[in-house]
Design a protein around this motif. Structure first.
Motif, PDB file in Angstrom:
ATOM      1  N   ASN A  48       0.803  -1.217   0.000  1.00 42.24           N
ATOM      2  CA  ASN A  48       0.000   0.000   0.000  1.00 42.24           C
ATOM      3  C   ASN A  48       0.835   1.264   0.000  1.00 42.24           C
ATOM      4  N   LYS A  82       1.049   6.320  -7.087  1.00 41.91           N
ATOM      5  CA  LYS A  82      -0.287   6.763  -6.712  1.00 41.91           C
ATOM      6  C   LYS A  82      -1.352   6.203  -7.661  1.00 41.91           C
ATOM      7  N   MET A 101      -1.266   3.510  -9.270  1.00 41.68           N
ATOM      8  CA  MET A 101      -1.436   2.080  -8.996  1.00 41.68           C
ATOM      9  C   MET A 101      -2.314   1.866  -7.776  1.00 41.68           C
ATOM     10  N   GLY A 102      -2.483   2.903  -7.001  1.00 41.40           N
ATOM     11  CA  GLY A 102      -3.308   2.778  -5.811  1.00 41.40           C
ATOM     12  C   GLY A 102      -2.492   2.672  -4.544  1.00 41.40           C
ATOM     13  N   ALA A 103      -1.210   3.006  -4.620  1.00 44.87           N
ATOM     14  CA  ALA A 103      -0.389   2.980  -3.418  1.00 44.87           C
ATOM     15  C   ALA A 103      -0.107   4.419  -2.987  1.00 44.87           C
TER      16      ALA A 103
END
Lengths: 279, 138, 126
Positions: A200, A228, A230-232
């Motif tokens: 994360n 970011k 990528m969702g991290a």
């Protein structure tokens, strides 16, 4: 095919054995390092081979770019490549072929001192050996360059370590110059790790980057945006006083990302945002 | 000089958005066959998507061709986008980042250019536009 | 019409995009999503793009727009599972993705939304 070249080839052939002996002796006496590197046996073999080729080839021409000289170029090229990898200098490498002159000239002088064409023979020999010497130099440069390329590549690969520092937290220490090739590689490595570990948080630690300029800052923003997307979450750590000044003066906007000066603080942030505790 | 190989070839007439999807899939297939990485495939096929959309938006219809290319020591893929539309008034300007004509919603040619190794454009007002992109296998 | 399933779980709508969308399909999906938010009064929207191989400027912009539109209707949007190849391509393309919220996968997206909604509730109480 000129008469002189043919005659030179004949002379060479006739005195081949004597020249070979002298050449070997000269090499052992004058280029000890070189002989050690090549090995005595290989030296004997190569000198014999080169000399044989030489007298055979002279009658077909003196331009070493000709097809006939392919085998000759290969012998010298291989030798030169080997010596480069063993860190021999280019002049040491070239000594191998240049010392052949010193072996030929005295033999010719002794045997044919009355020949009024002696000077012409020697010129022919010189012409070819000079080209061969330059050729070993070219090969030296080429193998040197490819060595550098390989090392750069290897350096690239090790220069982007991604450390899984905690459960779901990755740390990427950035060291040295951040150019676009390295940024690209770094982003790919980082995103792959994020995906593989389903992490994360990515902590980008820039303590090891000596100078931050607009370009480096832009690379940094790109890398952080990648994490970011990528969702991290991306935390940039290692922002020293000097760097924070530069960033603001350059007008770089890092407001979309968490930043702090020490890696420890960054880790603390990362743990908080993943709702984890040490211990 | 680039040499063209006849063995692998794509030639699709583009008339509507469905065709853009077909072009994307076929070029991806071709690239996969040539050994391009997933990263390279994604990047180039995105450029293909942008350029094929340009044909529909600006010219209504056109043609997309793709084939394997070879030069001295490497192989690659070239894609050619041709249309007989209105052409581009100022090619240089059209390549600037952020340039996009109204309501096309594209990021313009500049964006597509950033996505591939080589990018070439010829355009004549009233006659049409031809864009060629090339990507080399590393 | 388009073939993308729209799932409703509580106050959240989940949209897993599983097919190659052309421009018109993307537009009509946007419309379907917004209608669904209106119908259910949803508070959250997760668009799962893990099966999407290409996000070009059009689809990228539709995603950003949809997120803004949903926000106006009171729903927070999370884009989940973007592939790394797609991420790098978007950056190459130079497309501004704005403040798009993202998550590694649908599950993380749900966590993010519930946190966001907690925060929203706090605000409304005050």
């Amino acid at each position: 095919m000129s008469e002189i070249e043919k005659k030179t080839a004949e002379l060479l052939k006739k005195n081949e054995k004597q020249i070979h002996e002298l050449w070997k002796t000269l090499l052992i006496a004058k280029a000890k390092n070189l002989v050690e590197m090549i090995g005595l046996d290989r030296m004997k073999e190569n000198t014999l081979e080169v000399l044989g080729q030489f007298s055979a080839l002279l009658s077909s021409g003196t331009d070493i770019q000709m097809d006939d000289y392919r085998q000759m170029r290969k012998i010298l090229g291989d030798l030169s490549k080997d010596l480069t990898l063993k860190n021999m200098s280019p002049s040491e490498t070239a000594t191998f072929i240049f010392s052949l002159k010193d072996a030929i000239v005295p033999v010719f002088q002794k045997e044919h001192k009355d020949d009024r064409l002696l000077m012409d023979y020697i010129l022919v020999i010189n012409r070819v050996i000079d080209q061969l010497g330059l050729y070993t130099f070219e090969v030296y440069l080429e193998s040197r360059e490819s060595l550098i390329r390989e090392q750069q590549q290897a350096f690239m690969e090790v220069s982007v370590p991604v450390v899984k520092i905690w459960d779901r937290i990755l740390m990427i220490p950035l060291v040295g110059m951040l150019d676009s090739t390295r940024t690209q590689l770094m982003m790919e490595t980082m995103l792959t790790s994020l995906e593989d570990n389903q992490a994360n948080v990515a902590i980008l630690d820039i303590s090891g980057i000596p100078v931050v300029d607009t370009l480096v800052a832009r690379h940094l923003v790109t890398a952080a945006s990648a994490a970011k997307l990528m969702g991290a979450e991306c935390i940039i750590t290692g922002i020293r006083a000097k760097i924070s000044q530069t960033l603001v003066q350059l007008g770089v906007d890092l407001s979309g990302f968490s930043t702090c000066s020490t890696l420890a603080d960054g880790l603390r942030m990362a743990l908080a945002s993943t709702e984890q505790r040490i211990g | 000089m680039k040499k063209v190989s006849d063995s692998l070839k794509i030639n699709v007439e583009v008339m509507d958005q469905e065709d853009v999807i077909v072009v994307r899939q076929e070029i991806r297939q071709l690239m996969r066959g040539l050994g391009f990485s997933l990263m390279d495939q994604t990047r180039v096929v995105t450029a293909v998507s942008e350029l094929a959309r340009n044909i529909i938006v600006h010219a209504g219809q056109g043609r997309v061709e793709a084939y394997q290319v070879i030069d001295q020591h490497r192989i690659g893929i070239s894609c050619i986008f041709t249309d007989e539309g209105p052409g581009i008034h100022d090619v240089q300007k059209a390549l600037e980042p952020g340039f996009s004509t109204a309501n096309s919603m594209g990021i313009g040619l500049g964006g597509a250019k950033n996505l591939c190794n080589e990018f070439d454009i010829e355009s004549a007002l009233g006659k049409g536009t031809k864009v060629t992109i090339t990507e080399w296998l590393k | 019409m388009n073939n993308v399933t729209i799932l409703k779980i509580g106050e959240t709508i989940i949209v897993p995009i599983q097919i190659d969308l052309h421009d018109a399909a993307a537009k009509s999906l946007q419309e379907d999503i917004l209608k669904r938010i209106e119908k259910y009064g949803s508070k959250g929207l997760i668009i799962d793009v893990s099966a999407v191989e290409i996000i070009d400027s059009f689809l990228g912009r539709v995603l950003v727009e949809t997120s803004k539109m949903a926000k106006l209707m009171g729903a927070d949007t999370v884009i989940a599972g973007m592939r790394k190849e797609v991420v790098l391509t978007l950056l190459h393309l130079g497309l501004a993705m704005g403040d798009l919220k993202t998550a590694l996968n649908i599950e993380e997206g749900l966590v993010l939304l519930s946190r966001q909604q907690g925060r929203n509730n706090e605000k409304s109480i005050r």
